[in-house]
Structure formats: C-alpha cells, structure tokens
Design a protein around this motif. Structure first.
Motif, PDB file in Angstrom:
ATOM      1  N   GLU A 171       2.672  34.103 -44.115  1.00 39.42           N
ATOM      2  CA  GLU A 171       2.073  35.263 -43.670  1.00 39.42           C
ATOM      3  C   GLU A 171       2.864  36.493 -42.827  1.00 39.42           C
ATOM      4  N   MET A 172       3.777  35.700 -42.839  1.00 37.86           N
ATOM      5  CA  MET A 172       5.104  36.775 -41.455  1.00 37.86           C
ATOM      6  C   MET A 172       5.400  37.472 -42.276  1.00 37.86           C
ATOM      7  N   ILE A 173       5.153  38.181 -43.766  1.00 35.47           N
ATOM      8  CA  ILE A 173       5.387  38.915 -44.428  1.00 35.47           C
ATOM      9  C   ILE A 173       4.772  40.031 -44.692  1.00 35.47           C
ATOM     10  N   ALA A 174       5.339  41.060 -45.790  1.00 28.94           N
ATOM     11  CA  ALA A 174       4.943  42.124 -46.322  1.00 28.94           C
ATOM     12  C   ALA A 174       4.824  41.617 -47.199  1.00 28.94           C
ATOM     13  N   THR A 175       6.345  42.314 -48.357  1.00 28.49           N
ATOM     14  CA  THR A 175       6.630  41.832 -49.456  1.00 28.49           C
ATOM     15  C   THR A 175       7.533  40.583 -49.419  1.00 28.49           C
ATOM     16  N   VAL A 176       8.166  40.159 -50.474  1.00 24.50           N
ATOM     17  CA  VAL A 176       9.350  39.221 -50.681  1.00 24.50           C
ATOM     18  C   VAL A 176      10.295  39.651 -51.526  1.00 24.50           C
ATOM     19  N   ARG A 177      11.045  39.728 -50.936  1.00 26.35           N
ATOM     20  CA  ARG A 177      12.081  40.086 -53.025  1.00 26.35           C
ATOM     21  C   ARG A 177      13.446  39.290 -52.543  1.00 26.35           C
ATOM     22  N   PHE A 178      13.877  38.894 -53.167  1.00 28.95           N
ATOM     23  CA  PHE A 178      14.919  37.750 -53.700  1.00 28.95           C
ATOM     24  C   PHE A 178      16.319  38.945 -53.146  1.00 28.95           C
ATOM     25  N   GLU A 179      16.304  40.490 -52.888  1.00 29.74           N
ATOM     26  CA  GLU A 179      17.112  41.206 -52.643  1.00 29.74           C
ATOM     27  C   GLU A 179      16.878  41.715 -51.231  1.00 29.74           C
ATOM     28  N   LYS A 180      15.198  41.696 -50.492  1.00 33.44           N
ATOM     29  CA  LYS A 180      15.190  42.467 -49.569  1.00 33.44           C
ATOM     30  C   LYS A 180      13.786  41.520 -49.692  1.00 33.44           C
ATOM     31  N   THR A 181      13.530  41.077 -48.017  1.00 36.30           N
ATOM     32  CA  THR A 181      11.731  41.320 -47.263  1.00 36.30           C
ATOM     33  C   THR A 181      11.771  41.974 -45.914  1.00 36.30           C
ATOM     34  N   PRO A 196      12.622  41.006 -33.137  1.00 36.40           N
ATOM     35  CA  PRO A 196      12.832  40.647 -34.560  1.00 36.40           C
ATOM     36  C   PRO A 196      11.749  39.592 -34.342  1.00 36.40           C
ATOM     37  N   PRO A 197      11.231  38.808 -36.327  1.00 39.50           N
ATOM     38  CA  PRO A 197      10.281  38.059 -36.115  1.00 39.50           C
ATOM     39  C   PRO A 197      11.266  36.795 -35.451  1.00 39.50           C
TER      40      PRO A 197
END
Ligand code: PMP
Length: 407
Positions: free
Chosen positions: A255-265, A248-249
């Motif tokens: 930079e290290m994300i694809a998508t960020v939602r409060f429910e799931k990144t 895992p990260p």
C-alpha cells in the motif's frame, strides 16, 4: 441538552443497560474509553456483511465499494477536524501510533545530535516515551514545560524553553488527569514565531470540544477513535501536507509503495505513504459513523452539557470531607480527579466498583505528572454525553459510604 434528549441518547448505548453486581452501571471512565452507540455497532456489522474486501488494489465490485467507504471515511474525519485535503488525514491505530509515527519520521528527517524537543509535564506516556526514544536515538534533549498549582502550563517558562535547537513542540490539548484545556492556539503561535512546528495530542479534546486544525494552524494533530464512540484500533493523524511530504514513511510494506525493485523502492503519494499494510477499513468506516453521530448532536451541545456535569460533580464532590481536587484550571474539560484524605485511590475505586460505579484510579499513564504533584495517583471520574446528574448523585452518596468505610 434536555432530559428527553439525554434519555434518547442513553437508549442508543446498549451497554448502559448492563447490571454490575446487580446494580445499574454508572460509567465514569470515559477518559479511558467511551461506550459505543448502536449506529456504530451496526456499522461494524454492516461493513462485514456488505463491503468486506481488501481495498485499493481490487478491480472487483466489493473491493471498490470498500475502498470508497474507506476514502469517504477519510473525508468525514478531515471535515470534522477542519481540513478539506483528504491527503492530510492518515489513519492510525490511535493516538499512540500517530505520535510514534511523527516522532520517528519527523525525527529521521529533521532531528540531529544536540537538538531539543519540548513537551509538558502533563503529558500522557504516549506523548513522552516516543520523544524520549527519539532523543536516545539521536542524542537529543527533552525539555519540559512545568505547570502552576491549578494545573495550568507556565507560559513564561514555555517561551524561555524555545531556542534555535528546538525542533518540535508536542503538548496535549486536554490533560487526561487534570482536565486542563491548554491554550494550544497560543502555544502554536509562540512556537511558529520561531519557525518551530507543533504536534497537539487531541485524545482528550476531540470527543469534548470543537477542534479546527486550520484555525489552530497546527502542524500535527492526533486522536483515538475509541475515545469518541468509535471502535478500538482506529484513530487518525492530521498533518500539514508540507510536513507529511517532507518526512519519510514510518512503516514499509504493501500500500505505501509506488514501485518495488530489489535495487530501489519508491513510495506512494499521500496519504498512502503512511498506511503500510491492509488498513482497518471496517474501523475507519465505523469511526466516520461515530463522527457523524457526534456531528448530529453537535459538539458544542456536547461540550455545554459535559461542562454542566463537570461543574455539578465538582460542586457536589466538595461535600466529602478532606477531599482534594487535583486540577483546578480555569479552562477544564469533563474530568474530575480527586483524593480523599490519606485513603489510597485504588481502595476507593475498588469499593465504588462493587456499587456498580466505574472510575479509574492510579497514575493514568502520566507518572511524571503524578510524581510532580507528589501524590500516589488519583481517583478520576470522567464524563460523557450519556452521563447524568442523577448518576453523579448516586456516585456522591456511594463515595460518602466508601469514605466512611475506609476512614
Ligand atoms: N494521550 C492522552 C491525553 C490520552 O488520554 C490517551 C489515552 N488515555 C492517549 C494519549 C493514548 O491513547 P491511545 O491509548 O488510544 O493510543
């Protein structure tokens, strides 16, 4: 390398013109950090003058130029270490951060209570403490490979330490105190025979000897830019793609994300998954410049010249009465650690400094090693491609004077 080449190299390092207490600087503290050639200094200025814009997300020209420079730097570092997969190179602040990254992320994915980690007695604190922290977090045990009197790892005991609970082996390529070049290829082969991955700390190797991660078949390899003529604050982790994908990260953020939602990144692909936040793109491009500088001179030429200096210094230092060289391995890099009689290393270092000579004294961030030898520390002279035999001569005469004063 001949005298003219060395003179040319020296002229490329502005700091070598400094006077220390009115004396010409003799810089023998290269194990701690190296000086920077003009091309690297210029590259830092060039970066801020011509390509400074935050990278990756920008559509504008400068941002794309900076992104390209950063990604080209990744390729340069990858080529230098022997991988053609740019996603296997993660930029970090240096060796310490790279080891912490692996200790945390590998630890999260693959380590559990009762498991074991193997390090060696000659590790720098940065290759001990992150593993100890992991052991504490997960209730695991740290096992330690001992060494013989010459400062070489005991390979029989190493083999006997490996078992079905061993999760990873993490050892240094070259000891920063003893100069020992460890048989890392053999260490890796032995671990791999039991499906155990290996991290090699290359902080003291990359500036001095040729490294090829594919040839070594190493799982993780780390180094610091500042020890190879690049600025502080930049270094790299090489990791096999299969491992980097499986862990895992280390840090979360931009930079290290694809998508960020409060429910799931969801996380970005390699190598960005491990590069949270604005990367040091000025540092990475300056590191690439330093790597090119080394490649132009040739790491084999550097290794041969530094070996010559080390052999010469080792021979001359033995003219000092009651000198004890710490670390006498058959395979040694550009380090001579020593003690003289009962004189405290610190006193020698202080007086050498007054004569313009920079050496390091103390435990060199390897307290367990120093304790295992039963000494208070050492004086360490560590050489680089811009040092000369003439400097070693001045150092030996100065050392003789210092020893006389302290005896
Ligand atoms: N490992 C070794 C063998 C070292 O010599 C050093 C630096 N002295 C480090 C790790 C740590 O490097 P940094 O402080 O650049 O992270």
């Amino acid at each position: 390398m001949d005298k003219i080449t060395i003179e040319k190299i020296r002229s490329e390092f502005p700091i070598l013109n400094e006077k220390i207490y009115d004396k010409p600087l003799i810089y023998f503290d290269n194990g701690a950090t190296t000086q920077k050639p003009q091309c690297v200094l210029d590259r830092i200025i060039y970066g801020y003058e011509h390509l400074n814009a935050n990278i990756h997300r920008g559509v504008h020209f400068l941002s794309q130029r900076a992104t390209e420079a950063h990604e080209n730097a990744r390729k340069t570092v990858g080529d230098f270490l022997g991988t053609d997969k740019r996603e296997e190179i993660i930029f970090t602040r240096g060796t310490t951060e790279a080891i912490n990254l692996v200790a945390f992320s590998f630890g999260e994915a693959f380590c559990n209570e009762g498991d074991e980690i193997v390090v060696s007695v000659m590790e720098h604190h940065s290759n001990i403490v992150p593993w100890q922290m992991l052991c504490e977090r997960k209730k695991m045990t740290l096992r330690v490979i001992p060494m013989n009197e010459k400062g070489e790892l005991d390979m029989d005991i190493y083999k006997s330490l490996l078992n079905e609970r061993t999760r990873i082996v993490s050892v240094t390529h070259v000891s920063n105190v003893l100069g020992t070049i460890n048989p890392v290829k053999q260490i890796i082969e032995i671990a791999h025979a039991q499906n155990i991955p290996v991290l090699i700390d290359g902080a003291q190797a990359v500036p001095h000897i040729a490294v090829d991660v594919k040839e070594l078949d190493v799982d993780f390899y780390v180094f610091s830019g500042h020890k190879i003529y690049a600025p502080t604050g930049i270094g790299a982790l090489y990791g096999k793609e299969k491992w980097l994908n499986a862990i895992p990260p280390y840090q979360g953020g931009g930079e290290m994300i694809a998508t960020v939602r409060f429910e799931k990144t969801t996380y970005n692909e390699l190598p960005f998954k491990f590069e949270a936040g604005t990367p040091d793109y000025i540092g990475s491009t300056a590191l690439a410049e330093a790597v090119r500088y080394v490649q132009e001179i040739g790491i084999e030429n550097i290794a041969a010249y530094e070996h010559e200096l080390t052999v010469y210094a080792t021979k001359r230092i033995q003219e000092i009465e009651n000198v004890r060289i710490i670390g006498q391995a058959d395979e040694k890099s550009a380090v001579v650690s020593f003690l003289v009689g009962e004189i405290h290393p610190y006193d020698i270092g202080m007086l050498l400094d007054r004569l313009g000579i920079a050496v390091r004294t103390g435990h060199h961030c390897a307290q367990p090693l120093i304790d295992s030898i039963g000494i208070p520390g050492t004086v360490r002279a560590s050489f680089s491609l811009y040092n000369t035999k003439e400097e070693i001569d001045v150092f030996i005469e100065a050392l003789k004077r210092v020893v006389m004063m302290l005896s």
